[in-house]
Design a protein around this motif. Sequence first.
Motif, short mmCIF file in Angstrom:
data_model
loop_
_atom_site.label_atom_id
_atom_site.label_comp_id
_atom_site.label_asym_id
_atom_site.label_seq_id
_atom_site.Cartn_x
_atom_site.Cartn_y
_atom_site.Cartn_z
N PHE B 425 12.52 13.05 -26.56
CA PHE B 425 13.02 11.68 -26.76
C PHE B 425 12.28 10.72 -25.81
N PHE B 426 11.86 9.58 -26.36
CA PHE B 426 11.15 8.57 -25.58
C PHE B 426 11.96 7.26 -25.55
N LYS B 427 11.75 6.54 -24.47
CA LYS B 427 12.36 5.21 -24.34
C LYS B 427 11.26 4.15 -24.32
N ARG B 428 11.50 3.01 -24.94
CA ARG B 428 10.56 1.89 -24.90
C ARG B 428 11.34 0.59 -24.68
N ASP B 429 10.65 -0.38 -24.12
CA ASP B 429 11.28 -1.70 -23.92
C ASP B 429 10.95 -2.58 -25.11
N GLU B 430 11.96 -3.17 -25.69
CA GLU B 430 11.76 -4.05 -26.84
C GLU B 430 12.69 -5.25 -26.73
N ASP B 431 12.23 -6.38 -27.22
CA ASP B 431 13.08 -7.55 -27.32
C ASP B 431 13.60 -7.65 -28.75
N THR B 439 14.74 -0.47 -31.92
CA THR B 439 15.14 0.91 -31.69
C THR B 439 14.91 1.37 -30.25
N GLY B 440 13.97 0.77 -29.55
CA GLY B 440 13.79 1.10 -28.14
C GLY B 440 13.30 2.50 -27.86
N GLY B 441 12.50 3.05 -28.77
CA GLY B 441 11.95 4.37 -28.49
C GLY B 441 11.82 5.21 -29.74
N GLY B 442 11.89 6.53 -29.55
CA GLY B 442 11.75 7.42 -30.69
C GLY B 442 11.71 8.87 -30.23
#
Lengths: 270, 547
Positions: B425-431, B439-442
């Motif tokens: 599982f990955f996390k990402r920063d999104e506005d 979704t903020g990741g995948g």
Amino acid sequence: MHLQASILWKGLFSIGALSLILVGLPSSAEDAGTLYNTTYDVLQGERYFERQCSRCHGFDAKGNDETGAPDLTGRLSRANNPVGIFNIVRNGVPNTAMLPVDADLPDAQVWQVVSYIESLRYDPASVELDGNPDAGLALFLNNGDCASCHMVNGQGGRLGPDLSRVGESTRPEDLMTAITNPHEDVAPRWWTLEITGPDGVTRSGFRMGEDSFSVRIMDNDSNLWSYQKNNIDSIERIERSTMPSYDGAMSESELDDLVAYLFSLRREGN
Amino acid sequence: MNRFISTLCALLITTITTQVSAQEQEFETVMTPAFSPITWERLVNSKEEPNNWLMYSGSLDAQRHSSLDEVNINNVADLELKWAYQIPEIDRAETVPLVVDGIMFITEAPSNVVAVDARTGRQYWRYDHELPEDLRICCGRNNRGVAILGETLFMSTLDAHLVAIDARTGNLLWDVEVAKHDSGYSKTAAPLIVKDLVVTGMAGGEFGVRGFIDAYHPDTGELAWRTYTIPGEGEFGNDTWSGDSWKTGGSATWITGAYDVDLNLIYWGTGNPGPDWNGDVRLGDNLYSDSALALNGDTGEIEWYFQFTPHDVHDWDAIQVPILADLNIDGQDQRVMMWANRNAFFYSINAADGRFLKGSPFATQTWAQGLDANGAPVRVPGMEPTYEGIMVSPPITGGTNWYSPGYSPDTELFYVTAFDGEQIFFKRDEDYEEGERYTGGGGRYDQPIDAFKSWIRAIDPTTTETVWEFPIMPRSSAGITTTSGGLLFSGTADGYFFALNAETGQELWNISLGRRVHAAPITYQVDGDQYVTIASGNVVYTFGLDE
């Protein structure tokens, strides 16, 4: 015309000052290809991909069995150049789950996605190897006796994978591993199954196919056998390769030659 | 000569009689499928007419069990193909058809419905819903089925509309916009009829929507009530979202719920909080995401809730069909809601008050040490997605997912399609941007999907222990239906449709249909003959016994 201008401006704002130098460059898939392929563009494309595309195609773009979305890291079935990829991203694929991107998305951003997808693949022709492919071919046919098990362009045996295009999908270092340590990563297709059938006979062969209810093998004489699992007596799986290791059996330079030959096995122009 | 004439006359009479009888039969065949209207009483008592399949889960308690037993453990191996219906649009079919007095209603991708003769698969009519080009859908062009009340079908559409269709002609009666599709809303699930209202959910949990459950008047399409699945400002639970994150917190309602007549409660699951994998921007428990909601059957007010996964950061929607049954748990007879959750835990919950009764894992999981006395997870520290990625079980698709589980009152077992897998599982920063994915990741598998296995698991809901399991390789995303013939029907991702002994899990019959089974089976009867129907690939297949 007015609309196009507004889309262009929206795009310029979203991808930043770098794009200012690109005004007037490709704005449709009819143009030759992407000029939005700097490291910055690839990164922007990756960010867009992760957000908009990864749900179906996977975070690593390797596709998703659940969604039916294809692997984008290998050869693409519906596009063979950046323009083709652009058209699919822009327009979607009719009658499939592949929808077009937002109509308001600037072409520049679509090209960045294309650049990211392109970056996932690499150009084998750009790889330079130490070995001599011609010497490798001689080893393949003679000392290595590889052709007794492997086919290349319709010539050879059936007891190993067809290698006619192995250079398209396998990197040189992985080819070397497969030759020197064939047991490291054996695809289930090349496992050996020993099955005792309802006739009491035990047959051994490659695992051609297996599912919840049935299993199919090919024995060493290339006979194809199909079994229903509910009426077999036993099944044993040997998850090792039937291929011998060539580590020590060939010199380092011979191994390099063999890898060079195998890596050269690609379609023309690929 | 006379004998010849009399023989001729006799032959003529026989022929005419045969013709008349054939005509009568044909005439009857033409006239009888004019079904009688589906009243609320018929829906309440749907188990008393097992010849029909009147709603998505077969009955209001959502057990997906049929009392038909013509096809049973002794003859299921004799099932043969009766007909196949080819869906013209190529996409995956998640449809669960309804059968009403010999007529079958099949929904198709993207948002169409067709009525066919349930004995032959031949078409009466079709309705094609016109869709805009700028749909926002996360996971394919799906539709899972219709609901029926009176002589009207109700269907969700991908552009977040609810449409009413005349069940006799396919004519459109009304079409209402439930929410703005270009803001990220869509609709895929079959509605549920509750008394004189059409109760329906929505999808869009990957687009920063705010979830809700609606009820509409069947005659006009007028909204009767809306219950948001994320509390608004000043309401209980709003403070479980940091800042304004409640406005874009997802908690969609994209699978059909259940209803209990005596308790007058509607049970409905809610989806993931958004963004899915980055919880930093929505600190708190994030009510009522990943929850079972019990709504008042008249007003839609939330009577109780049970949150399976507080502050979910793995996309483990509680989008499963709730199943209701009378059970004796710990010496008490009670109405129980059974729930095998995407987070890999099975729960037995008191249906009247939402009290946790029992629970345990039914699939591989590494994220929780177990459940506490109230059913809340005791988390393993450090299992949240990271920028670099972290391996967690179950994967994003869960220990199970939206595909229907089943319950047999004959065996008193709960059946679920389970998956033992793991994913990075990955996390990402999104506005947040309206209408864009949020979704903020995948996630990413680090092994081929063939490395994992699905199972049909039979769970005793009074103990939550697995009684038997049947392996499926490589995996399954099919629903489950059981019958009083002692059978369990389901399918596989590689295109098998099969029957097991529901008591023991023993395999009894299978047929390769060639493409993914991504739907749940139904069974019904016409003219005394039992049929079993399943969608595979883009085809709806119907099986029966040799007559």
